[in-house]
Design a protein around this motif. Structure first.
Motif, mmCIF file in Angstrom:
data_model
loop_
_atom_site.group_PDB
_atom_site.id
_atom_site.type_symbol
_atom_site.label_atom_id
_atom_site.label_comp_id
_atom_site.label_asym_id
_atom_site.label_seq_id
_atom_site.Cartn_x
_atom_site.Cartn_y
_atom_site.Cartn_z
ATOM 1 N N LEU A 47 -4.207 65.411 -51.113
ATOM 2 C CA LEU A 47 -3.424 64.443 -50.349
ATOM 3 C C LEU A 47 -2.789 63.433 -51.299
ATOM 4 O O LEU A 47 -3.466 62.866 -52.154
ATOM 5 C CB LEU A 47 -4.321 63.727 -49.344
ATOM 6 N N TRP A 48 -1.483 63.219 -51.135
ATOM 7 C CA TRP A 48 -0.783 62.299 -52.026
ATOM 8 C C TRP A 48 0.437 61.718 -51.341
ATOM 9 O O TRP A 48 0.920 62.226 -50.337
ATOM 10 C CB TRP A 48 -0.367 63.004 -53.314
ATOM 11 N N LYS A 49 0.870 60.593 -51.884
ATOM 12 C CA LYS A 49 2.141 60.002 -51.482
ATOM 13 C C LYS A 49 2.770 59.440 -52.742
ATOM 14 O O LYS A 49 2.109 59.297 -53.774
ATOM 15 C CB LYS A 49 1.959 58.929 -50.414
ATOM 16 N N GLU A 50 4.045 59.125 -52.661
ATOM 17 C CA GLU A 50 4.767 58.668 -53.846
ATOM 18 C C GLU A 50 5.280 57.254 -53.641
ATOM 19 O O GLU A 50 5.825 56.923 -52.598
ATOM 20 C CB GLU A 50 5.935 59.618 -54.138
ATOM 21 N N SER A 51 5.095 56.420 -54.655
ATOM 22 C CA SER A 51 5.659 55.070 -54.662
ATOM 23 C C SER A 51 6.904 55.084 -55.541
ATOM 24 O O SER A 51 6.871 55.568 -56.669
ATOM 25 C CB SER A 51 4.652 54.065 -55.220
ATOM 26 N N ILE A 52 7.979 54.541 -55.004
ATOM 27 C CA ILE A 52 9.249 54.509 -55.721
ATOM 28 C C ILE A 52 9.767 53.083 -55.714
ATOM 29 O O ILE A 52 9.690 52.396 -54.702
ATOM 30 C CB ILE A 52 10.280 55.458 -55.058
ATOM 31 N N SER A 53 10.292 52.663 -56.855
ATOM 32 C CA SER A 53 10.878 51.330 -56.977
ATOM 33 C C SER A 53 12.281 51.456 -57.549
ATOM 34 O O SER A 53 12.537 52.331 -58.378
ATOM 35 C CB SER A 53 10.013 50.461 -57.897
ATOM 36 N N THR B 196 6.796 68.593 -57.875
ATOM 37 C CA THR B 196 6.369 68.254 -56.514
ATOM 38 C C THR B 196 6.044 69.511 -55.704
ATOM 39 O O THR B 196 5.156 69.475 -54.853
ATOM 40 C CB THR B 196 7.400 67.365 -55.783
ATOM 41 N N GLU B 197 6.726 70.613 -55.984
ATOM 42 C CA GLU B 197 6.363 71.885 -55.333
ATOM 43 C C GLU B 197 4.929 72.273 -55.660
ATOM 44 O O GLU B 197 4.201 72.783 -54.805
ATOM 45 C CB GLU B 197 7.312 73.005 -55.768
ATOM 46 N N LYS B 198 4.516 72.031 -56.908
ATOM 47 C CA LYS B 198 3.125 72.321 -57.305
ATOM 48 C C LYS B 198 2.165 71.473 -56.484
ATOM 49 O O LYS B 198 1.123 71.962 -56.033
ATOM 50 C CB LYS B 198 2.910 72.053 -58.798
ATOM 51 N N LEU B 199 2.490 70.193 -56.310
ATOM 52 C CA LEU B 199 1.622 69.324 -55.519
ATOM 53 C C LEU B 199 1.563 69.786 -54.061
ATOM 54 O O LEU B 199 0.487 69.841 -53.469
ATOM 55 C CB LEU B 199 2.103 67.873 -55.581
ATOM 56 N N GLU C 257 2.171 60.890 -75.761
ATOM 57 C CA GLU C 257 0.827 61.442 -75.941
ATOM 58 C C GLU C 257 -0.189 60.339 -76.237
ATOM 59 O O GLU C 257 -1.309 60.355 -75.716
ATOM 60 C CB GLU C 257 0.831 62.466 -77.071
ATOM 61 N N SER C 258 0.212 59.358 -77.035
ATOM 62 C CA SER C 258 -0.723 58.304 -77.421
ATOM 63 C C SER C 258 -1.115 57.396 -76.256
ATOM 64 O O SER C 258 -2.163 56.776 -76.279
ATOM 65 C CB SER C 258 -0.129 57.465 -78.556
ATOM 66 N N LYS C 259 -0.292 57.345 -75.222
ATOM 67 C CA LYS C 259 -0.557 56.459 -74.071
ATOM 68 C C LYS C 259 -1.175 57.180 -72.874
ATOM 69 O O LYS C 259 -1.624 56.549 -71.932
ATOM 70 C CB LYS C 259 0.746 55.796 -73.613
ATOM 71 N N ALA C 260 -1.186 58.504 -72.911
ATOM 72 C CA ALA C 260 -1.636 59.284 -71.761
ATOM 73 C C ALA C 260 -3.158 59.372 -71.684
ATOM 74 O O ALA C 260 -3.833 59.528 -72.702
ATOM 75 C CB ALA C 260 -1.045 60.687 -71.823
ATOM 76 N N ALA C 261 -3.677 59.278 -70.467
ATOM 77 C CA ALA C 261 -5.102 59.510 -70.246
ATOM 78 C C ALA C 261 -5.398 60.995 -70.378
ATOM 79 O O ALA C 261 -6.459 61.394 -70.844
ATOM 80 C CB ALA C 261 -5.517 59.012 -68.859
ATOM 81 N N THR C 262 -4.424 61.822 -69.970
ATOM 82 C CA THR C 262 -4.586 63.275 -70.036
ATOM 83 C C THR C 262 -3.210 63.936 -70.127
ATOM 84 O O THR C 262 -2.212 63.359 -69.698
ATOM 85 C CB THR C 262 -5.376 63.796 -68.813
ATOM 86 N N ILE C 263 -3.195 65.138 -70.690
ATOM 87 C CA ILE C 263 -1.969 65.930 -70.809
ATOM 88 C C ILE C 263 -2.228 67.258 -70.109
ATOM 89 O O ILE C 263 -3.280 67.871 -70.302
ATOM 90 C CB ILE C 263 -1.600 66.168 -72.285
ATOM 91 N N VAL C 264 -1.269 67.688 -69.319
ATOM 92 C CA VAL C 264 -1.458 68.898 -68.529
ATOM 93 C C VAL C 264 -0.193 69.754 -68.559
ATOM 94 O O VAL C 264 0.904 69.252 -68.771
ATOM 95 C CB VAL C 264 -1.856 68.515 -67.067
ATOM 96 N N GLY C 265 -0.389 71.044 -68.339
ATOM 97 C CA GLY C 265 0.734 71.975 -68.228
ATOM 98 C C GLY C 265 1.178 72.098 -66.784
ATOM 99 O O GLY C 265 1.050 71.156 -66.001
ATOM 100 N N TRP C 266 1.625 73.287 -66.396
ATOM 101 C CA TRP C 266 2.250 73.470 -65.087
ATOM 102 C C TRP C 266 1.417 74.284 -64.100
ATOM 103 O O TRP C 266 1.926 74.720 -63.076
ATOM 104 C CB TRP C 266 3.625 74.090 -65.288
ATOM 105 N N ASN C 267 0.150 74.478 -64.368
ATOM 106 C CA ASN C 267 -0.722 75.155 -63.423
ATOM 107 C C ASN C 267 -1.124 74.154 -62.339
ATOM 108 O O ASN C 267 -1.643 73.072 -62.647
ATOM 109 C CB ASN C 267 -1.962 75.677 -64.168
ATOM 110 N N ALA C 268 -0.898 74.511 -61.087
ATOM 111 C CA ALA C 268 -1.143 73.577 -59.974
ATOM 112 C C ALA C 268 -2.588 73.089 -59.940
ATOM 113 O O ALA C 268 -2.839 71.898 -59.728
ATOM 114 C CB ALA C 268 -0.773 74.236 -58.643
#
Length: 131
Positions: free
Chosen positions: A39-45, A29-32, A106-117
């Motif tokens: 602009l983003w918000k988080e949905s939590i359930s 979240t610090e990266k975001l 990995e098989s379900k992901a649309a994309t895989i990313v590292g930690w670069n903001a």
């Protein structure tokens, strides 16, 4: 995206939380937050397995932090099922400092990313195109 192109969309994200010994959620979240033009918000359930269409219809992306998968498998399974059922792109973030991710994720992901903001933001924005 070109610098003069402004993206005013507010991305509604689900970001995996749970048992997180290395504070990957906090670091992610610090990266975001570091990208003030994103602009983003988080949905939590309280229970992603029981959240229905009304909840998921507003979600743009599901962010899976692969580094906390081992201790939170039920949560991940619920989110993988929801992503598939409601056609929500899944962005898989590699574990901190590692390249390998669990095959099931990995098989379900649309994309895989590292930690670069910048890469994280681009992956979130482009995930629809990669499904």
């Amino acid at each position: 995206m070109f610098e003069n192109e402004k993206d005013d969309k507010i991305y509604n994200l689900i970001i995996t939380q749970g048992t997180d010994l290395k504070n990957e959620y906090g670091q992610f979240t610090e990266k975001l937050y570091s990208k003030v033009d994103f602009l983003w918000k988080e949905s939590i359930s309280g229970s992603y397995a029981h959240a229905g269409e009304a909840f998921y219809s507003n979600v743009d992306r599901i962010i899976l932090l692969a580094g906390i998968y081992k201790d939170n498998k039920e949560l991940f399974e619920s989110l993988l099922e929801a992503g598939e059922k409601y056609n929500i792109p899944i962005v898989l973030v590699r574990p901190l400092g590692l390249e390998e991710v669990p095959e099931i994720l990995e098989s379900k992901a649309a994309t895989i990313v590292g930690w670069n903001a910048n890469c994280i933001i681009d992956s979130i924005k482009d995930a629809d195109e990669l499904m």
